[in-house]
Write an enzyme that holds these catalytic residues in place. Structure first.
Site, PDB file in Angstrom:
ATOM      1  N   GLU A   1      11.377  13.763  16.509  1.00  0.00           N
ATOM      2  CA  GLU A   1      10.902  12.896  15.424  1.00  0.00           C
ATOM      3  C   GLU A   1      10.732  13.601  14.083  1.00  0.00           C
ATOM      4  O   GLU A   1      11.233  13.111  13.060  1.00  0.00           O
ATOM      5  CB  GLU A   1       9.591  12.194  15.842  1.00  0.00           C
ATOM      6  CG  GLU A   1       9.760  11.101  16.882  1.00  0.00           C
ATOM      7  CD  GLU A   1       9.831  11.602  18.310  1.00  0.00           C
ATOM      8  OE1 GLU A   1      10.012  12.814  18.510  1.00  0.00           O
ATOM      9  OE2 GLU A   1       9.693  10.789  19.227  1.00  0.00           O
TER      10      GLU A   1
HETATM   11  N1  CAA Z   1      20.843   6.164  19.928  1.00  0.00           N
HETATM   12  C1  CAA Z   1      21.975   5.428  19.960  1.00  0.00           C
HETATM   13  N2  CAA Z   1      23.110   5.841  20.551  1.00  0.00           N
HETATM   14  C2  CAA Z   1      23.083   7.048  21.143  1.00  0.00           C
HETATM   15  C3  CAA Z   1      21.942   7.869  21.144  1.00  0.00           C
HETATM   16  C4  CAA Z   1      20.779   7.373  20.492  1.00  0.00           C
HETATM   17  N3  CAA Z   1      19.626   8.060  20.475  1.00  0.00           N
HETATM   18  N4  CAA Z   1      22.232   9.012  21.794  1.00  0.00           N
HETATM   19  C5  CAA Z   1      23.512   8.919  22.181  1.00  0.00           C
HETATM   20  N5  CAA Z   1      24.030   7.730  21.797  1.00  0.00           N
HETATM   21  C6  CAA Z   1      25.380   7.223  22.009  1.00  0.00           C
HETATM   22  C7  CAA Z   1      26.371   7.964  21.126  1.00  0.00           C
HETATM   23  O1  CAA Z   1      26.428   7.367  19.842  1.00  0.00           O
HETATM   24  C8  CAA Z   1      27.655   7.792  21.904  1.00  0.00           C
HETATM   25  O2  CAA Z   1      28.164   6.502  21.656  1.00  0.00           O
HETATM   26  P1  CAA Z   1      29.770   6.273  21.582  1.00  0.00           P
HETATM   27  O3  CAA Z   1      30.263   6.583  22.971  1.00  0.00           O
HETATM   28  O4  CAA Z   1      29.876   4.822  21.207  1.00  0.00           O
HETATM   29  O5  CAA Z   1      30.251   7.220  20.546  1.00  0.00           O
HETATM   30  C9  CAA Z   1      27.171   7.835  23.362  1.00  0.00           C
HETATM   31  O6  CAA Z   1      25.781   7.516  23.335  1.00  0.00           O
HETATM   32  C10 CAA Z   1      27.325   9.193  23.988  1.00  0.00           C
HETATM   33  O7  CAA Z   1      26.682  10.133  23.133  1.00  0.00           O
HETATM   34  P2  CAA Z   1      27.194  11.647  23.016  1.00  0.00           P
HETATM   35  O8  CAA Z   1      28.690  11.675  23.014  1.00  0.00           O
HETATM   36  O9  CAA Z   1      26.489  12.260  21.867  1.00  0.00           O
HETATM   37  O10 CAA Z   1      26.663  12.208  24.415  1.00  0.00           O
HETATM   38  P3  CAA Z   1      26.369  13.711  24.797  1.00  0.00           P
HETATM   39  O11 CAA Z   1      26.084  13.675  26.269  1.00  0.00           O
HETATM   40  O12 CAA Z   1      27.435  14.627  24.300  1.00  0.00           O
HETATM   41  O13 CAA Z   1      25.021  14.099  24.001  1.00  0.00           O
HETATM   42  C11 CAA Z   1      22.722  13.752  23.326  1.00  0.00           C
HETATM   43  C12 CAA Z   1      23.801  13.542  24.407  1.00  0.00           C
HETATM   44  C13 CAA Z   1      22.409  15.255  23.194  1.00  0.00           C
HETATM   45  C14 CAA Z   1      21.502  13.001  23.807  1.00  0.00           C
HETATM   46  C15 CAA Z   1      23.228  13.261  21.964  1.00  0.00           C
HETATM   47  O14 CAA Z   1      23.810  11.984  22.147  1.00  0.00           O
HETATM   48  C16 CAA Z   1      22.140  13.123  20.924  1.00  0.00           C
HETATM   49  O15 CAA Z   1      21.716  14.111  20.342  1.00  0.00           O
HETATM   50  N6  CAA Z   1      21.696  11.879  20.669  1.00  0.00           N
HETATM   51  C17 CAA Z   1      20.744  11.575  19.602  1.00  0.00           C
HETATM   52  C18 CAA Z   1      19.325  11.979  19.998  1.00  0.00           C
HETATM   53  C19 CAA Z   1      18.332  11.550  18.946  1.00  0.00           C
HETATM   54  O16 CAA Z   1      18.331  12.024  17.831  1.00  0.00           O
HETATM   55  N7  CAA Z   1      17.430  10.634  19.334  1.00  0.00           N
HETATM   56  C20 CAA Z   1      16.367  10.148  18.478  1.00  0.00           C
HETATM   57  C21 CAA Z   1      15.076  10.857  18.881  1.00  0.00           C
HETATM   58  S1  CAA Z   1      13.739  10.461  17.791  1.00  0.00           S
HETATM   59  C22 CAA Z   1      12.922   9.193  18.538  1.00  0.00           C
HETATM   60  O17 CAA Z   1      13.057   8.913  19.701  1.00  0.00           O
HETATM   61  C23 CAA Z   1      12.050   8.404  17.565  1.00  0.00           C
HETATM   62  C24 CAA Z   1      10.765   7.884  18.048  1.00  0.00           C
HETATM   63  O18 CAA Z   1      10.360   7.990  19.174  1.00  0.00           O
HETATM   64  C25 CAA Z   1       9.902   7.242  17.041  1.00  0.00           C
END
Ligand code: CAA
Length: 286
Positions: free
Chosen positions: A176
């Site tokens: 976050e």
């Molecule tokens: N939201 C939406 N879509 C997501 C997602 C997320 N948090 N994480 C992954 N996806 C989607 C990707 O966009 C991708 O979609 P497409 O196939 O359509 O391109 C699919 O899932 C697969 O993702 P990756 O290819 O990135 O998968 P990976 O296994 O290589 O990596 C991961 C996994 C490390 C989790 C990476 O996806 C990542 O870093 N995701 C984002 C994490 C993030 O920043 N989350 C927000 C946290 S903050 C929070 O949660 C706020 C709160 O509480 C207030």
């Protein structure tokens, strides 16, 4: 290894079991499925699965509302709740599309939320938090089964559980602050209780990844096992939890929850009161 608990497995449909004291109807399978959730009742064990593996089990407000309703309607016979993610990732946290102007179809984005006044925003986040806090209910022990990433809201969901069984490939991250946000899904309190204020601040403020071994070292992980053993280890833990007296475990969880915040006098009063209830229950059984 202990034998498995063998009881009939049912997928929860529109129901509320007869013995449940809850007045909230259990969210039906279709509603859960619409928001990427599954719930299965297996005797005294409720398993809740985040089921959006194509989006790495990222989370949405609709899911949090459904989780809150699910938590408010857990049948009284449930003694253990297991929370898991479908596929190789526990949860990638908030569906990050919700932070952008386009949002997610059918879901309120942050931009939508900002159209309301401050009280509306606070009330809405309160409702989101209920999707997490129900896992602290003393009626059952909650266990997060974590494989792969547990990021942001995913980390907070794991923290909402009493215990965490963790695969060797698990990676936790409180992302976050890196996104300009705070952890607001009731995760700050359990994190501090588990790892202490200073380490909690370092973990959050740097938004770095913690591996399974560090999670074990810090007391975040109850157990760390090879990924292939994750299901079996969780099942063994569930069986061990079920082997103790249900009423005693409930009373003990409530006592341990109050132990950190109450003074000794008040806490030992609660111990006496709880033991009195146990004595009464045991002697009534004959
Ligand atoms: N939201 C939406 N879509 C997501 C997602 C997320 N948090 N994480 C992954 N996806 C989607 C990707 O966009 C991708 O979609 P497409 O196939 O359509 O391109 C699919 O899932 C697969 O993702 P990756 O290819 O990135 O998968 P990976 O296994 O290589 O990596 C991961 C996994 C490390 C989790 C990476 O996806 C990542 O870093 N995701 C984002 C994490 C993030 O920043 N989350 C927000 C946290 S903050 C929070 O949660 C706020 C709160 O509480 C207030």
């Amino acid at each position: 290894m202990r034998g498995r608990v063998s009881v009939a497995r049912t997928s929860l449909g529109p129901m509320s079991t007869g013995s449940s004291p809850s007045t909230t109807p259990f969210p039906d399978t279709e509603r859960l499925s619409r928001v990427g959730l599954r719930a299965e009742l297996d005797g005294a064990v409720l398993t809740v699965t985040l089921d959006r593996p194509q989006r790495r089990n990222s989370q949405t407000p609709g899911q949090w509302h459904a989780l809150g309703d699910l938590g408010a309607s857990v049948p009284d016979e449930v003694r253990v709740v297991v929370v898991r993610g479908e596929g190789a990732t526990f949860s990638a946290g908030l569906d990050t599309r919700l932070l952008g102007p386009d949002g997610v179809p059918g879901e309120d984005s942050v931009h939508d939320l900002m159209r309301g006044d401050d009280q509306h925003v606070l009330d809405t986040i309160d409702a989101y938090q209920r999707g997490f806090t129900w896992l602290g209910d003393p009626r059952f022990v909650s266990v997060a089964q974590v494989r792969g990433h547990a990021i942001g809201a995913g980390f907070q969901l794991a923290l909402a559980c009493d215990l965490r069984v963790v695969a060797e490939d698990a990676l936790f991250c409180m992302k976050e602050p890196a996104l300009g946000l705070v952890p607001d899904l009731a995760g700050t309190k359990p994190l501090v209780e588990l790892v202490g204020y200073s380490r909690a601040l370092e973990i959050c403020a740097t938004a770095r990844f913690l591996g399974a071994e560090e999670a074990r070292h810090l007391g975040l992980a109850t157990a760390v096992v090879p990924g292939d053993d994750l299901e079996a280890t969780t099942a063994d833990l569930v069986e061990a939890l079920l082997s103790s007296d249900a009423g005693a475990v409930r009373e003990t969880k409530a006592l341990l929850q109050s132990a950190g915040s109450l003074g000794l006098e008040e806490q030992r009063l609660r111990e006496r009161q709880a033991q009195l209830r146990r004595f009464r229950a045991l002697t009534a059984r004959g």
